[in-house]
Scaffold this active site. Structure first.
Site, PDB file in Angstrom:
ATOM      1  N   CYS A 248      -7.579  47.971  40.922  1.00 16.33           N
ATOM      2  CA  CYS A 248      -6.328  48.452  41.523  1.00 16.33           C
ATOM      3  C   CYS A 248      -5.807  47.452  42.543  1.00 16.33           C
ATOM      4  CB  CYS A 248      -6.555  49.843  42.131  1.00 16.33           C
ATOM      5  SG  CYS A 248      -5.011  50.728  42.397  1.00 16.33           S
TER       6      CYS A 248
ATOM      7  N   HIS B  47      -9.553  52.585  37.769  1.00 10.36           N
ATOM      8  CA  HIS B  47     -10.630  52.726  38.759  1.00 10.36           C
ATOM      9  C   HIS B  47     -11.958  53.134  38.120  1.00 10.36           C
ATOM     10  CE1 HIS B  47      -8.351  52.572  42.588  1.00 10.36           C
ATOM     11  NE2 HIS B  47      -7.348  53.080  41.890  1.00 10.36           N
TER      12      HIS B  47
ATOM     13  N   GLU C  87     -14.822  52.969  39.409  1.00 11.03           N
ATOM     14  CA  GLU C  87     -15.703  53.584  40.420  1.00 11.03           C
ATOM     15  C   GLU C  87     -15.436  55.079  40.555  1.00 11.03           C
ATOM     16  OE1 GLU C  87     -12.988  52.009  41.020  1.00 11.03           O
ATOM     17  OE2 GLU C  87     -12.004  52.673  42.868  1.00 11.03           O
TER      18      GLU C  87
END
Lengths: 792, 282
Positions: free
Chosen positions: B104, B242, B244
């Site tokens: 991002c 993303h 994560e």
């Protein structure tokens, strides 16, 4: 009247005026209050005069300004406190750790607490929607942060006038609802996204009563170790006050007095300076640095600067610790030159935090702020004696007794409760035929209060921090339906979760504030229970009109009583809250709006259940009884039918049904659960079909058979009676589920099965509805977008 | 080296805000991540024990967020500060074969910094690509399906097969990947190079793997649905979505529709892949 003779410039290094009130007449006292715009009444001004008489001196402008802020409705709840005390403030449970401070601190597990707060930012958002909503988010996050908690979720219930309000129907000096809507959402988006706290839930409601006065309520939940929870008060004598974060400027002066008066046509011009400006990129490092120094045990106390600014914070922190304080006001870093001391003292500039620190820790604290490039400065110290003193280059310009300063007045003003007519008309309009059912359902699905709010929540980052287990949308990833509550897993090494929801139906509240408030509480409860979480705490934001008008105050009293009844019955306490009065404009008052934010706990987030239908062949049941109580319902509003009999709540049934659903969910016997709210069974089942992208076929014949007289089919389909849920159950679990429901004494109806590509409803004889899912989906999903485009 | 010896520098400044979940992802797999403020690498305002050197780490992570508010252009301020202080350290880090990743805002920073796409260099003086405002004109927080396009070149996805689909969510306002348009011919040539050199790592797709799918499957209007790319060495990797955020299954968008299955989320493989590579190489 000319009162210039009462003002005298003092011979000091800063511009401070003495105001001669000791011999002033009542008329002159009021003129002083008006001229300073401090909003104090004649009784209050007389109290001030008596105080300075006992001090044997005339006050300075900064002292009267300080009292005006401290005694405003916004800061001291002078009109509302009596009613809240009477109704619910005394209801406690052993798991509340801190209440009556900036935010409530509640036990989460053995070692952790969650922190919760909810605030209004209504008047600023009416004038400056973008800045108003952004600083609303900023303010509530600071409230949670200053208890020592990491903010983990933002929740925003918003209330606007209809987006298609004709331009000429919007009064002078008031922004069009669409302008306010766009600005408020952009403010929350830009601020919330930038500080990295997910905006996970909320509501968007439209009602003509908000055209002149929108409501922007913002809530926040945080998490932290119990041992890191810190009070908003100083730790002891000799501690040093350090002010950190943004600089002080003219923005936000008189914010609280502005919040404590009605909006008027010239508000936009006159009160623009009352709206603060937000700066998320000062806030984000402020969060990091405050949490770091708190975890290192470097702080005696911490409090955010909100309403009333430095004036309220330095006094309250000292007094709550049992001490006094001395402030060196000339030390504050300013945004601009030329502010008078009183302006600096009461400014509500954003992103500021006060910490109280032992002298030996000052160096470490300043280093941590510096590491994050957060400006921080020593501004004062804690002393014996309950007085606050302000110096400017060593010259004393304010000296007030703290008990007097912070103990605002408390009133029991005259209030009038209204009479509610619960009579109903059996045949208010002809029964619809099949096409009538279909067009009614589609109109409801497209209506602004029911349609998908994807337009809004896709602009909020609802997943940052990577702990959002149940998001605002549930079901098929690219064609989801609505979720009932957000579920967050706050801790790394525990599966325990918090579920969060916010609700209120202003259409019920305007007809019946008591049952309306009770419905808001029960709907919040249902939202949590539907996801598998047990209600644990209540936070409220009570938005009402001018309390000096007895009918407004009567509505307020009724809402408070409802909250008390619910909290006592469920033993779920009110842990924090906010009151916003004077929500009136030239076009009238807002509907009574007791916004309820409820937090629930779920032992294991992996047990959470969602509203989207899961699998062909599963059984569909409806739990709870349906009644002919159609006042304020979306269906009657669409039909233009008036009725003041809004849905009631039976707290015993509500409790039993809650227990049953939680128990079944715990046993993992429920494939989906959805609560019935606006638009009733018809809308709830449509939403479940949309989320799962699969059809359903139900027969509603049995529903309401036990109510005495048979209900009309349209009532069965669109009634908004409380305490009802739809559950989806696998065939092999059906008998077990039915046994359990009987054991709990919960009325249930086996109404149909999941499957096919249509949502089909019969009454046993005739087909009432038979609509392809794609049409339901399209109608519901594009409702708000169509309205936005239509009003361009 | 052992996995616990792998030091991950999670770089932050004001406005980076996905650092905790990025830290957690490495930590859960046994590596040794550390939050490092940019000022600690610059040696500014630090006291004894706070200064850090980039060379002591094997992985450098640019977390997501809104560094410095993204007020000029997403990532521009962070990149400018990096360039003015530790540019040479970063070039050496890359040339030593160490790994740099950004998700991002991290990807935006890397493009602004010139370490992606980095045609014919390690770090370009000027940005060679742009992550432009989304076609919708809005911030978009939504599920996205990514098709893995690399055949083992990128060390961050070495454990994925070409053609694998992964649900990894997006949340950004400026994510439309575009290469400069000097002329149609030159522009086409640059895209061809990215494809031919196997440097397109992820493309947005629909749930059936169609990488021509448009909005909302492609949330920002990226050319050729490009979601993530790597440098020529395959060690420097940036993507808009993303990973994560989907380390565990229960943050996937529809995990509750099938309550059985592995607890691993679709994003974990990115962290596993890079750690596997680093432990073998160093």
């Amino acid at each position: 009247m000319d009162i210039s003779n009462l003002f005298k410039d003092l011979d000091l290094s800063a511009p401070v005026r003495q105001i001669k009130i000791l011999n002033a007449s009542d008329e002159e006292l009021m003129a002083v209050s008006d001229q300073l715009a401090i909003g104090l009444s004649i009784e209050e001004m007389v109290r001030v005069r008596d105080y300075f008489e006992s001090e044997k001196r005339e006050p300075n402008d900064i002292e009267l300004e300080a009292l005006g802020q401290a005694w405003s409705e916004h800061c001291c709840y002078k009109s509302s406190k009596y009613f809240m005390k009477k109704a619910f403030l005394g209801i406690d449970t052993d798991y509340i750790m801190i209440k009556n401070e900036d935010a409530g601190v509640v036990e989460f597990d053995e070692d952790h607490a969650y922190v919760v707060g909810l605030e209004s930012h209504n008047h600023p958002s009416a004038i400056g929607p973008y800045g108003g909503s952004a600083t609303g988010v900023g303010g509530i996050i600071r409230d949670v942060l200053c208890m020592g908690a990491q903010p983990i979720a933002v929740i925003d219930p918003l209330f606007f006038g209809p987006l298609d309000t004709p331009i000429n129907a919007v009064p002078d000096g008031i922004n069009h609802p669409k302008f306010i809507f766009d600005g408020v959402i952009a403010g929350i988006r830009d601020y919330g996204n930038r500080i990295g706290i997910p905006t996970v839930a909320g509501m968007v409601n439209f009602h003509p009563g908000y055209t002149g006065n929108p409501l922007v309520n913002v809530g926040c939940v945080g998490i932290g170790k119990k041992e890191d929870m810190i009070h908003s008060r100083v730790g002891g004598k000799g501690e040093i006050y350090i002010l950190a974060g943004g600089r002080t400027g003219r923005d936000g002066i008189h914010g609280v007095t502005f919040a404590s008066a009605d909006l008027s046509a010239d508000s936009e011009e006159k009160d623009r300076g009352s709206v603060q400006l937000g700066d998320p990129i000062t806030k984000e490092p402020l969060i990091h640095s405050c949490l770091e120094m708190n975890q290192k045990k470097l702080l005696g106390g911490m409090k955010d600067l909100g309403g009333g600014g430095l004036s309220c914070v330095s006094g309250e922190m000292a007094l709550d610790g049992g001490f006094g304080a001395i402030i060196d006001l000339e030390k504050l870093p300013l945004k601009e030159e030329g502010l008078a001391p009183w302006e600096i003292w009461v400014s509500e500039s954003q992103e500021r935090m006060m910490v109280s620190v032992k002298p030996e820790n000052v160096k470490d604290v300043l280093h941590i702020f510096n590491k994050w490039d957060v400006e921080a400065i020593v501004v004062g110290r804690v002393v014996d004696g309950k007085r606050v003193t302000v110096n400017w280059n060593g010259e004393m310009i304010l000296d007030l007794d703290l008990d007097f300063f912070t103990a605002g007045p408390e009133y029991c003003r005259i209030y009038e409760s209204r009479k509610i007519n619960r009579e109903i008309e059996e045949e208010p309009f002809p029964k619809p035929d099949r096409s009538g059912f279909e067009s009614s359902l589609l109109r409801l699905l497209a209506s602004p209060n029911i349609c998908s709010k994807e337009h809004v929540f896709r602009m909020y980052d609802h997943e940052v921090r990577a702990r959002t287990i149940i998001k605002p949308a549930v079901g098929q990833p690219f064609t989801p339906g609505p979720s009932d509550a957000a579920v967050i897993k706050p801790l790394e090494h525990s599966n325990k979760g918090v579920a969060i929801t916010a609700d209120v139906n202003p259409y019920f509240c305007e007809l019946d504030p008591f049952r309306g408030a009770l419905s808001a509480l029960e709907e919040s409860l249902r939202n949590l229970v539907a996801t598998g979480a047990k209600p644990h705490s209540i936070t409220d934001c009570l938005n009402f009109g001018n309390p000096e008008k007895p009918d407004r105050l009567g509505d307020f009293e009724q809402a408070c009583e409802a909250i008390g009844e619910f909290a006592r019955s469920f033993q779920v306490p009110v842990v924090s809250g906010n009151v916003s009065l004077y929500n009136e404009s030239d076009v009238g008052k807002v509907p009574p709006t007791p916004t309820i934010m409820m937090v629930g706990l779920i032992d294991d987030v992996n047990d959470a259940t969602t509203s989207d239908l899961k699998k062909e062949g599963n059984m569909i049941y409806m739990l709870g009884k349906t009644f002919n109580e159609m006042g304020g319902t979306a269906y009657y509003r669409e039909a233009g039918t008036e009725c003041s009999c809004v849905p009631d709540v039976d707290l015993k049934i509500s409790s039993k049904t809650m227990d049953a659903v939680l128990d079944l969910n715990k046993q993992q016997l429920l494939r989906s659960v959805h609560d019935l709210s606006e638009g009733g069974l018809g809308v709830a089942l449509s939403e479940m079909c949309i989320g799962g992208h699969i059809g359903a076929e139900v027969n509603i014949n049995e529903i309401g058979m036990d109510a005495g007289s048979a209900l009309r089919d349209d009532i069965k389909l669109f009634s908004e009676s409380n305490s009802r849920y739809i559950i989806e159950v696998q065939l092999q679990d059906a008998l077990k589920v039915e046994d359990e429901l009987s054991r709990f004494g919960v009325p249930y109806y086996k109404i149909g099965t999941v499957g096919g590509g249509n949502f089909k409803v019969t009454n046993g004889e005739n087909i009432l509805l038979d609509i392809p899912i794609d049409i339901l989906d399209h109608t519901w999903r594009n409702g708000l977008g169509d309205l936005m485009e239509g009003s361009e | 080296m052992n996995i616990d010896e792998v030091k991950v520098c999670i770089l932050r400044m004001e406005g980076t805000n996905c650092e905790q979940e990025t830290f957690d992802a490495f930590s859960r797999l046994g590596a040794s991540p550390e939050f490092v403020h940019l000022k600690q690498l610059e040696g500014r305002d630090t006291i004894v024990g706070e200064k850090r050197n980039l060379e002591d780490y094997q992985i450098l992570m640019f977390p997501g967020g809104f560094s410095a508010g993204d007020y000029i252009r997403a990532g521009a301020i962070f990149a400018a500060r990096l360039k003015s202080s530790i540019k040479d350290d970063i070039i050496k880090f890359i040339e030593d074969g160490k790994a740099i990743g950004g998700f991002c805002n991290g990807f935006q920073i890397m493009v602004e910094l010139g370490i992606l796409p980095a045609f014919d260099c390690t770090l370009s003086e000027h940005p060679q690509a742009v992550l432009h405002a989304n076609d919708s004109g809005k911030f978009e927080c939504r599920p996205t399906v990514l098709r893995h396009e690399s055949s083992g070149k990128c060390i961050w996805t070495s454990q994925l097969e070409k053609g694998d689909l992964r649900y990894i969510p997006s949340a950004h306002a400026e994510g439309k990947f575009m290469l400069p348009h000097e002329s149609q011919e030159k522009e086409d040539e640059l895209y061809h190079r990215l494809f031919d050199e196997g440097r397109i790592v992820f493309r947005y797709s629909d749930p059936n793997g169609d990488v021509d799918a448009s909005y909302p499957y492609n949330p920002n209007g990226s050319r050729f649905n490009i979601a993530g790319i790597t440098n020529e060495m395959g060690t420097v990797f940036g993507m808009m979505p993303h990973p994560e955020r989907v380390f565990f299954r229960n943050t996937q968008p529809d995990w509750y529709r099938r309550k059985i299955g592995p607890e691993e989320g679709d994003g974990r493989i990115v962290f596993r892949s890079v750690l596997d590579h680093i432990t073998k190489k160093f």
